[in-house]
Design a protein around this motif. Structure first.
Motif, PDB file in Angstrom:
ATOM      1  N   ARG A 139     120.459  22.990  24.139  1.00 46.67           N
ATOM      2  CA  ARG A 139     120.067  22.129  25.264  1.00 46.67           C
ATOM      3  C   ARG A 139     121.305  21.613  26.013  1.00 46.67           C
ATOM      4  O   ARG A 139     121.327  21.613  27.248  1.00 46.67           O
ATOM      5  N   VAL A 140     122.320  21.188  25.269  1.00 46.84           N
ATOM      6  CA  VAL A 140     123.538  20.668  25.909  1.00 46.84           C
ATOM      7  C   VAL A 140     124.220  21.777  26.702  1.00 46.84           C
ATOM      8  O   VAL A 140     124.608  21.582  27.860  1.00 46.84           O
ATOM      9  N   LEU A 141     124.393  22.955  26.086  1.00 46.22           N
ATOM     10  CA  LEU A 141     125.049  24.054  26.789  1.00 46.22           C
ATOM     11  C   LEU A 141     124.263  24.491  28.016  1.00 46.22           C
ATOM     12  O   LEU A 141     124.853  24.839  29.039  1.00 46.22           O
ATOM     13  N   SER A 142     122.950  24.470  27.930  1.00 45.96           N
ATOM     14  CA  SER A 142     122.132  24.839  29.090  1.00 45.96           C
ATOM     15  C   SER A 142     122.356  23.867  30.240  1.00 45.96           C
ATOM     16  O   SER A 142     122.447  24.276  31.403  1.00 45.96           O
ATOM     17  N   ALA A 143     122.469  22.578  29.923  1.00 41.26           N
ATOM     18  CA  ALA A 143     122.732  21.569  30.958  1.00 41.26           C
ATOM     19  C   ALA A 143     124.128  21.751  31.545  1.00 41.26           C
ATOM     20  O   ALA A 143     124.319  21.686  32.761  1.00 41.26           O
ATOM     21  N   VAL A 144     125.119  21.992  30.683  1.00 38.31           N
ATOM     22  CA  VAL A 144     126.488  22.208  31.154  1.00 38.31           C
ATOM     23  C   VAL A 144     126.541  23.463  32.015  1.00 38.31           C
ATOM     24  O   VAL A 144     127.175  23.479  33.083  1.00 38.31           O
ATOM     25  N   LEU A 145     125.860  24.502  31.582  1.00 33.73           N
ATOM     26  CA  LEU A 145     125.831  25.755  32.337  1.00 33.73           C
ATOM     27  C   LEU A 145     125.241  25.549  33.724  1.00 33.73           C
ATOM     28  O   LEU A 145     125.792  26.028  34.721  1.00 33.73           O
ATOM     29  N   ALA A 146     124.136  24.835  33.802  1.00 33.69           N
ATOM     30  CA  ALA A 146     123.519  24.579  35.105  1.00 33.69           C
ATOM     31  C   ALA A 146     124.488  23.840  36.031  1.00 33.69           C
ATOM     32  O   ALA A 146     124.574  24.155  37.222  1.00 33.69           O
ATOM     33  N   SER A 147     125.230  22.895  35.478  1.00 32.51           N
ATOM     34  CA  SER A 147     126.208  22.148  36.278  1.00 32.51           C
ATOM     35  C   SER A 147     127.331  23.050  36.771  1.00 32.51           C
ATOM     36  O   SER A 147     127.695  23.020  37.939  1.00 32.51           O
ATOM     37  N   TYR A 148     127.881  23.862  35.859  1.00 30.41           N
ATOM     38  CA  TYR A 148     128.972  24.760  36.258  1.00 30.41           C
ATOM     39  C   TYR A 148     128.492  25.797  37.271  1.00 30.41           C
ATOM     40  O   TYR A 148     129.213  26.123  38.211  1.00 30.41           O
ATOM     41  N   GLU A 149     127.287  26.311  37.078  1.00 21.45           N
ATOM     42  CA  GLU A 149     126.777  27.298  38.031  1.00 21.45           C
ATOM     43  C   GLU A 149     126.581  26.687  39.409  1.00 21.45           C
ATOM     44  O   GLU A 149     126.821  27.344  40.421  1.00 21.45           O
ATOM     45  N   SER A 150     126.174  25.419  39.459  1.00 24.61           N
ATOM     46  CA  SER A 150     125.951  24.783  40.761  1.00 24.61           C
ATOM     47  C   SER A 150     127.264  24.457  41.467  1.00 24.61           C
ATOM     48  O   SER A 150     127.317  24.423  42.691  1.00 24.61           O
ATOM     49  N   THR A 151     128.326  24.223  40.702  1.00 24.16           N
ATOM     50  CA  THR A 151     129.601  23.875  41.336  1.00 24.16           C
ATOM     51  C   THR A 151     130.534  25.069  41.506  1.00 24.16           C
ATOM     52  O   THR A 151     131.216  25.169  42.512  1.00 24.16           O
ATOM     53  N   GLY A 152     130.571  25.978  40.518  1.00 27.11           N
ATOM     54  CA  GLY A 152     131.527  27.076  40.569  1.00 27.11           C
ATOM     55  C   GLY A 152     130.917  28.446  40.797  1.00 27.11           C
ATOM     56  O   GLY A 152     131.628  29.394  41.121  1.00 27.11           O
TER      57      GLY A 152
END
Length: 156
Positions: free
Chosen positions: A37-50
């Motif tokens: 769950r944590v990695l999925s949230a981090v991934l969504a953030s990185y995908e939206s910014t980078g």
């Protein structure tokens, strides 16, 4: 973590770093469901910014695939790692260590999926690249050599 989330907005670097660090702790504790769950949230953030091809995004996607693999969700892990491999080649090139790592991780999952012949071909390629970069006596080269030898025996 909650306090930091209230203090910073959106996908602030400090928040993303804290979440990634939390992921490392959860991994060590074996709490893979929470880690996913944590990695999925981090991934969504990185995908939206980078974007999906960003280096940090690729690293987090690779980590998420490792969690899926550890949770025995091999097919899902293979899908993610195939995407990571393609994006890593596009970003870094064929012989880059990140590309070799992505391919090695994919080969490991393919063994568990049952695609051992494909895994062996990928491992041969990884071994060649790692030998060129690290030399024949590096522990990783020795490890992959042993893994490939085992896999070839299994295929015989």
């Amino acid at each position: 973590m909650d306090r930091l989330e209230r203090q910073v907005e959106g996908d602030h670097d400090a928040l993303l770093t804290a979440r990634a660090n939390l992921g490392a702790v959860l991994c060590r504790l074996g709490r893979l469901d929470e880690l996913e769950r944590v990695l999925s949230a981090v991934l969504a953030s990185y995908e939206s910014t980078g974007g999906r091809g960003d280096g940090e995004t690729l690293s987090i996607r690779n980590d998420l695939a490792a969690v899926l693999h550890a949770r025995r969700r091999y097919e899902e892990a293979a899908v993610v790692l195939r995407e990571v491999e393609v994006s890593t080649v596009r970003r870094y090139g064929e012989g880059h260590p990140s590309t070799l790592r992505a391919r090695h991780n994919l080969a490991n999952v393919l063994v568990d999926v049952g695609s051992r012949q494909e895994a062996a071909e990928i491992l041969k390629s990884c071994l060649s690249g790692y030998r060129r970069i690290l030399g024949p006596d590096h522990p990783l080269v020795r490890s992959i050599t042993g893994q490939l030898d085992w896999l070839i025996d299994e295929l015989a």
